[in-house]
Design a protein around this motif. Structure first.
Motif, mmCIF file in Angstrom:
data_model
loop_
_atom_site.group_PDB
_atom_site.id
_atom_site.type_symbol
_atom_site.label_atom_id
_atom_site.label_comp_id
_atom_site.label_asym_id
_atom_site.label_seq_id
_atom_site.Cartn_x
_atom_site.Cartn_y
_atom_site.Cartn_z
ATOM 1 N N THR A 78 0.834 -1.205 0.000
ATOM 2 C CA THR A 78 0.000 0.000 0.000
ATOM 3 C C THR A 78 0.867 1.254 0.000
ATOM 4 O OG1 THR A 78 -1.781 -1.157 1.148
ATOM 5 C CG2 THR A 78 -1.798 1.240 1.246
ATOM 6 N N ASP A 79 1.854 1.286 0.867
ATOM 7 C CA ASP A 79 2.751 2.444 0.934
ATOM 8 C C ASP A 79 3.519 2.633 -0.368
ATOM 9 O OD1 ASP A 79 1.951 2.852 3.553
ATOM 10 O OD2 ASP A 79 3.764 1.963 4.434
ATOM 11 N N ALA A 80 4.023 1.543 -0.922
ATOM 12 C CA ALA A 80 4.871 1.614 -2.111
ATOM 13 C C ALA A 80 4.094 2.027 -3.357
ATOM 14 C CB ALA A 80 5.547 0.267 -2.344
ATOM 15 N N TRP A 81 2.855 1.613 -3.473
ATOM 16 C CA TRP A 81 2.087 1.869 -4.688
ATOM 17 C C TRP A 81 1.255 3.132 -4.637
ATOM 18 C CZ3 TRP A 81 -0.130 -3.667 -5.886
ATOM 19 C CH2 TRP A 81 0.912 -4.478 -6.329
ATOM 20 N N ASN A 82 1.206 3.826 -3.524
ATOM 21 C CA ASN A 82 0.352 5.004 -3.416
ATOM 22 C C ASN A 82 0.730 6.112 -4.388
ATOM 23 O OD1 ASN A 82 -1.962 4.885 -1.880
ATOM 24 N ND2 ASN A 82 -0.871 5.066 0.045
ATOM 25 N N ASP A 83 1.958 6.135 -4.877
ATOM 26 C CA ASP A 83 2.340 7.145 -5.865
ATOM 27 C C ASP A 83 1.769 6.833 -7.247
ATOM 28 O OD1 ASP A 83 3.784 8.525 -3.954
ATOM 29 O OD2 ASP A 83 5.696 7.624 -4.523
ATOM 30 N N GLN A 84 1.601 5.542 -7.556
ATOM 31 C CA GLN A 84 1.151 5.141 -8.888
ATOM 32 C C GLN A 84 -0.353 4.883 -8.980
ATOM 33 O OE1 GLN A 84 3.714 3.671 -7.284
ATOM 34 N NE2 GLN A 84 5.484 4.044 -8.559
ATOM 35 N N ALA A 85 -0.989 4.640 -7.856
ATOM 36 C CA ALA A 85 -2.408 4.283 -7.863
ATOM 37 C C ALA A 85 -3.054 4.711 -6.551
ATOM 38 C CB ALA A 85 -2.557 2.770 -8.044
ATOM 39 N N LYS A 86 -4.369 4.697 -6.557
ATOM 40 C CA LYS A 86 -5.102 4.932 -5.321
ATOM 41 C C LYS A 86 -5.234 3.568 -4.644
ATOM 42 C CE LYS A 86 -9.560 6.480 -3.633
ATOM 43 N NZ LYS A 86 -10.925 6.849 -4.045
ATOM 44 N N VAL A 87 -4.506 3.382 -3.549
ATOM 45 C CA VAL A 87 -4.457 2.080 -2.884
ATOM 46 C C VAL A 87 -5.069 2.184 -1.496
ATOM 47 C CG1 VAL A 87 -2.999 0.155 -2.191
ATOM 48 C CG2 VAL A 87 -2.302 1.591 -4.104
ATOM 49 N N LYS A 88 -5.932 1.247 -1.201
ATOM 50 C CA LYS A 88 -6.594 1.181 0.097
ATOM 51 C C LYS A 88 -6.337 -0.200 0.695
ATOM 52 C CE LYS A 88 -11.253 1.101 2.038
ATOM 53 N NZ LYS A 88 -12.688 1.164 1.707
ATOM 54 N N THR A 89 -6.048 -0.247 1.980
ATOM 55 C CA THR A 89 -5.877 -1.514 2.677
ATOM 56 C C THR A 89 -7.097 -1.791 3.535
ATOM 57 O OG1 THR A 89 -3.481 -1.302 2.780
ATOM 58 C CG2 THR A 89 -4.481 -2.774 4.371
ATOM 59 N N VAL A 90 -7.605 -3.009 3.434
ATOM 60 C CA VAL A 90 -8.688 -3.465 4.298
ATOM 61 C C VAL A 90 -8.170 -4.665 5.070
ATOM 62 C CG1 VAL A 90 -11.002 -4.453 4.418
ATOM 63 C CG2 VAL A 90 -10.491 -2.664 2.742
ATOM 64 N N ILE A 91 -8.257 -4.582 6.390
ATOM 65 C CA ILE A 91 -7.883 -5.705 7.253
ATOM 66 C C ILE A 91 -9.185 -6.224 7.858
ATOM 67 C CG2 ILE A 91 -6.535 -6.455 9.238
ATOM 68 C CD1 ILE A 91 -4.594 -4.133 8.614
ATOM 69 N N GLU A 92 -9.625 -7.371 7.350
ATOM 70 C CA GLU A 92 -10.932 -7.903 7.740
ATOM 71 C C GLU A 92 -10.836 -8.778 8.985
ATOM 72 O OE1 GLU A 92 -14.787 -10.247 5.912
ATOM 73 O OE2 GLU A 92 -13.110 -9.773 4.606
ATOM 74 N N ARG A 93 -11.635 -8.407 9.959
ATOM 75 C CA ARG A 93 -11.688 -9.105 11.240
ATOM 76 C C ARG A 93 -12.075 -10.570 11.055
ATOM 77 N NH1 ARG A 93 -16.367 -8.632 14.525
ATOM 78 N NH2 ARG A 93 -16.960 -7.077 13.009
ATOM 79 N N SER A 94 -11.470 -11.443 11.855
ATOM 80 C CA SER A 94 -11.804 -12.874 11.918
ATOM 81 C C SER A 94 -11.602 -13.607 10.590
ATOM 82 C CB SER A 94 -13.246 -13.077 12.401
ATOM 83 O OG SER A 94 -13.420 -12.487 13.666
ATOM 84 N N ARG A 95 -10.656 -13.158 9.781
ATOM 85 C CA ARG A 95 -10.358 -13.804 8.494
ATOM 86 C C ARG A 95 -8.872 -14.053 8.360
ATOM 87 N NH1 ARG A 95 -14.813 -16.087 6.740
ATOM 88 N NH2 ARG A 95 -16.512 -14.620 6.538
ATOM 89 N N HIS A 96 -8.537 -15.018 7.507
ATOM 90 C CA HIS A 96 -7.142 -15.328 7.174
ATOM 91 C C HIS A 96 -7.075 -15.653 5.683
ATOM 92 C CE1 HIS A 96 -8.408 -19.517 7.207
ATOM 93 N NE2 HIS A 96 -8.891 -19.314 8.432
ATOM 94 N N HIS A 97 -5.890 -16.043 5.179
ATOM 95 C CA HIS A 97 -5.733 -16.189 3.732
ATOM 96 C C HIS A 97 -6.521 -17.338 3.125
ATOM 97 C CE1 HIS A 97 -2.419 -18.621 5.365
ATOM 98 N NE2 HIS A 97 -2.504 -19.336 4.263
ATOM 99 N N PHE A 98 -7.000 -18.275 3.915
ATOM 100 C CA PHE A 98 -7.824 -19.348 3.365
ATOM 101 C C PHE A 98 -9.282 -18.945 3.204
ATOM 102 C CE2 PHE A 98 -4.408 -22.105 5.165
ATOM 103 C CZ PHE A 98 -3.982 -22.638 3.949
ATOM 104 N N ASP A 99 -9.775 -18.037 4.038
ATOM 105 C CA ASP A 99 -11.201 -17.716 3.971
ATOM 106 C C ASP A 99 -11.524 -16.244 3.692
ATOM 107 O OD1 ASP A 99 -10.647 -16.504 6.419
ATOM 108 O OD2 ASP A 99 -12.005 -17.768 7.576
ATOM 109 N N VAL A 100 -10.523 -15.425 3.494
ATOM 110 C CA VAL A 100 -10.777 -13.995 3.306
ATOM 111 C C VAL A 100 -11.581 -13.717 2.034
ATOM 112 C CG1 VAL A 100 -8.641 -13.375 2.085
ATOM 113 C CG2 VAL A 100 -9.743 -11.707 3.580
ATOM 114 N N ILE A 101 -11.504 -14.582 1.033
ATOM 115 C CA ILE A 101 -12.235 -14.337 -0.217
ATOM 116 C C ILE A 101 -13.594 -15.028 -0.270
ATOM 117 C CG2 ILE A 101 -10.131 -13.896 -1.535
ATOM 118 C CD1 ILE A 101 -10.526 -16.725 -2.762
#
Length: 85
Positions: free
Chosen positions: A44-67
């Protein structure tokens, strides 16, 4: 001297940056290991110059179920995915 974090941001920005101006949502589960969350924040920090980047940290989720919510048309992650804002 640049900090290690800043050096990594520059490397990510230069090698992996979006090629066109666009909106990007970096979605990560809050139950991830701290390293996954840290890497998401670096992107997010690195790409903010090239794009509009937003970070969402979703409660009670991990990489297996976040999607899983993509199967629900009105979920926040689905709205972020299809949004043209």
């Amino acid at each position: 001297h640049l900090s290690i974090r800043r050096q990594r941001q520059m490397c990510i920005r230069d090698r992996c940056a979006p090629r066109v101006k666009s909106d990007i949502v970096a979605w990560v589960g809050a139950d991830e290991r701290p390293e996954f969350i840290r890497q998401t924040e670096i992107l997010t920090d690195a790409w903010n110059d090239q794009a509009k980047v937003k970070t969402v940290i979703e409660r009670s989720r991990h990489h297996f179920d976040v999607i899983e919510a993509l199967s629900h048309p009105q979920s926040p992650i689905t709205n972020a995915f299809i949004s043209s804002d």
